[in-house]
Design an enzyme around this catalytic site. Structure first.
Site, short mmCIF file in Angstrom:
data_model
loop_
_atom_site.label_atom_id
_atom_site.label_comp_id
_atom_site.label_asym_id
_atom_site.label_seq_id
_atom_site.Cartn_x
_atom_site.Cartn_y
_atom_site.Cartn_z
N SER A 94 15.07 20.89 -17.41
CA SER A 94 13.87 21.67 -17.67
C SER A 94 14.28 22.94 -18.39
O SER A 94 15.37 23.48 -18.17
CB SER A 94 13.20 22.02 -16.34
N GLU A 132 9.89 7.79 -17.31
CA GLU A 132 8.51 8.25 -17.53
C GLU A 132 7.99 7.77 -18.88
O GLU A 132 6.83 7.38 -19.02
CB GLU A 132 8.44 9.77 -17.46
N LYS A 149 16.35 21.33 -12.27
CA LYS A 149 15.67 20.05 -12.51
C LYS A 149 16.52 19.01 -13.19
O LYS A 149 17.34 19.31 -14.06
CB LYS A 149 14.41 20.29 -13.38
N HIS A 198 0.84 -1.22 0.00
CA HIS A 198 0.00 0.00 0.00
C HIS A 198 0.87 1.26 0.00
O HIS A 198 0.42 2.30 0.45
CB HIS A 198 -0.94 0.03 1.21
#
Ligand code: ARG
Length: 462
Positions: free
Chosen positions: A277, A290, A283, A156
């Protein structure tokens, strides 16, 4: 240009129809397998006396030349010729005239395209098996480097019990092993020859389907020509196996994306596998992971796309089936692209050992092993569960760990507790206590790692 099927037509095809019905823009990649199939077919035709041995020789040689031309990008594609099969045959007739006109004897594009697809998928399965193997090797090599690292295990997404880091890596080896088995199983059903089923009913000509099956490395010819003409099960099965691979990769990618966050801080990806970025200078984004997660969408939908395509189609071949290739090629290319990058990411990432260790004692990862200690001292499991639950609550009100409680406090909660309890408290002790087969404890994990090195033919560890 006159069509291969032009005999009974008095009107030329509307150019928009040619553009609408063509498949050369996406089936050109079948050229090599199409030619392999045609060469086997030509040899068989000579064997049974439908053409002469010298005609078969000419056909095979010309087909080799055409394969070279297509490979070098020298054969112009034209939507008027519909598909790869007509391109190859047209090029053959241009070279050999009447001899070229004999190749399609006892065969149709319906069994031909099925044969091409099976040869293509069979090669793809072999390629994928190697890529999955390479990814397993990457996880196993990582395991060897991370043998001493303890990670929190979650259910969980809440801290649950500690495991040795390689337990995570070998978990993916298991999943990938099942993926390889699924592909191998799929391969057995792929490896049945459609060739010679002709359009849908077979042929009155004395062809030898056993011979073409053998020449192409198929285990045997498919038994029912109607089935061959309509069957795309093997593509659905193949794409389902790809979908399972993509789902596994997406799970891994998602986990590592989380682990790369400041909040988790478990993992650092190498610069070569992250991007920046355009506005935020600090970043470092895990775009590769992804996109492995994102591209899974294409693969996961491919079985549904194919099932939708075949659902309710009357027997046998229908032109709808031409669309099968779009789903299969996209799912295949996507899976291959992900698998080609994955091992470098697996090997290049570094565990943030200090950050992980600094927060390992948070979240009561030792609570379950403490409960098992009580069971070992004769306390019924449910009673032990409740006792440890109360101790955890006590720790929470005090902001301390189970190991910070005094022996007398522990004994007040449960008289069965003795001084030896210190040996199971704290995360290092808790993970050491895990000894069952397949568990995340050091001994069990080492045993699995040794097995994996053996299974993958890697040198044993010292
Ligand atoms: N391009 C077609 C396909 O991919 C080949 C089979 C065509 N057969 C036919 N009867 N028109 O399905």
């Amino acid at each position: 240009m006159s069509k291969a099927w032009g005999g009974r037509f008095s009107q030329a095809t509307d150019p928009r129809v040619e553009r609408f019905t063509e498949s050369i823009s996406f089936d050109a990649r079948l050229a090599a397998v199409d030619i392999r199939g045609s060469q086997a077919h030509a040899r068989m035709l000579a064997q049974v006396g439908l053409i002469t041995a010298s005609e078969a020789e000419q056909l095979c040689r010309a087909l080799d030349e055409i394969a070279g031309e297509i490979g070098r990008g020298e054969l112009p594609f034209d939507t008027a010729l519909e598909d790869i099969h007509m391109h190859v045959e047209t090029a053959l007739i241009a070279r050999l005239g009447d001899v070229g006109r004999k190749l399609h004897t006892g065969r149709s594009r319906n069994d031909q395209v099925a044969t091409d697809l099976k040869l293509y998928v069979r090669d793809a399965i072999d390629l994928l098996d190697g890529l999955l193997h390479d990814l397993q090797v990457a996880f196993v090599e990582r395991s060897t480097d991370d043998l001493d690292v303890i990670l929190p295990g979650y259910t969980h997404l809440q801290r649950a019990q500690p495991v040795m880091a390689p337990h995570y890596w070998l978990c993916y080896c298991e999943k990938l092993a099942r993926d390889r088995e699924r592909l191998a199983d799929c391969r057995r059903r792929v490896n049945v020859s459609p060739l010679g089923a002709a359009a849908l009913a077979g042929t009155s000509l004395p062809i030898d389907r056993f011979l073409t099956a053998e020449l192409l490395g198929f285990s045997h010819p498919a038994a029912n020509s109607l089935d061959v003409s309509s069957d795309r099960d093997f593509l659905i099965e193949f794409c389902s196996a790809l979908a399972q691979i993509a789902a596994h990769l997406a799970t891994w990618a998602e986990e590592w994306i989380l682990w790369c966050t400041t909040e988790f801080g478990f993992l650092k990806l190498p610069d070569a596998y992250t991007t920046g970025s355009s506005i935020m200078p600090q970043k470092r984004n895990p775009d590769v992971l992804e996109l492995i997660r994102g591209k899974a969408a294409r693969v996961l939908t491919s079985p549904a796309r194919l099932l939708t395509l075949v659902k309710g189609l009357p027997l046998a071949y229908n032109r709808d089936l031409q669309e099968d290739k779009l789903a299969v090629f996209d799912a295949l290319d996507t899976t291959v692209a992900c698998l080609e990058l994955a091992p470098a990411v697996v090997l290049g990432a570094t565990l943030q050992r200090e950050r992980i260790a600094a927060r390992l004692e948070e979240g009561f990862l030792d609570a379950t092993v403490l409960m098992e200690y009580l069971i070992g001292r004769g306390v019924p499991m449910r009673t032990g569960h409740e006792t440890v639950g109360k101790l955890v609550r006590l720790c929470e009100t005090r902001g301390c760990r189970l190991g910070d409680l005094s022996l007398s406090e522990l004994q007040t909660a449960c008289p069965a507790i003795e001084a030896g309890v210190a040996g199971v408290l704290g995360v290092a002790n808790a993970v050491r206590a895990l000894t069952s087969f397949g568990s995340g404890g050091a001994g069990a994990v080492r045993q699995q790692l040794d097995q994996w090195r053996q299974r993958l033919n890697l040198a044993p560890l010292a």
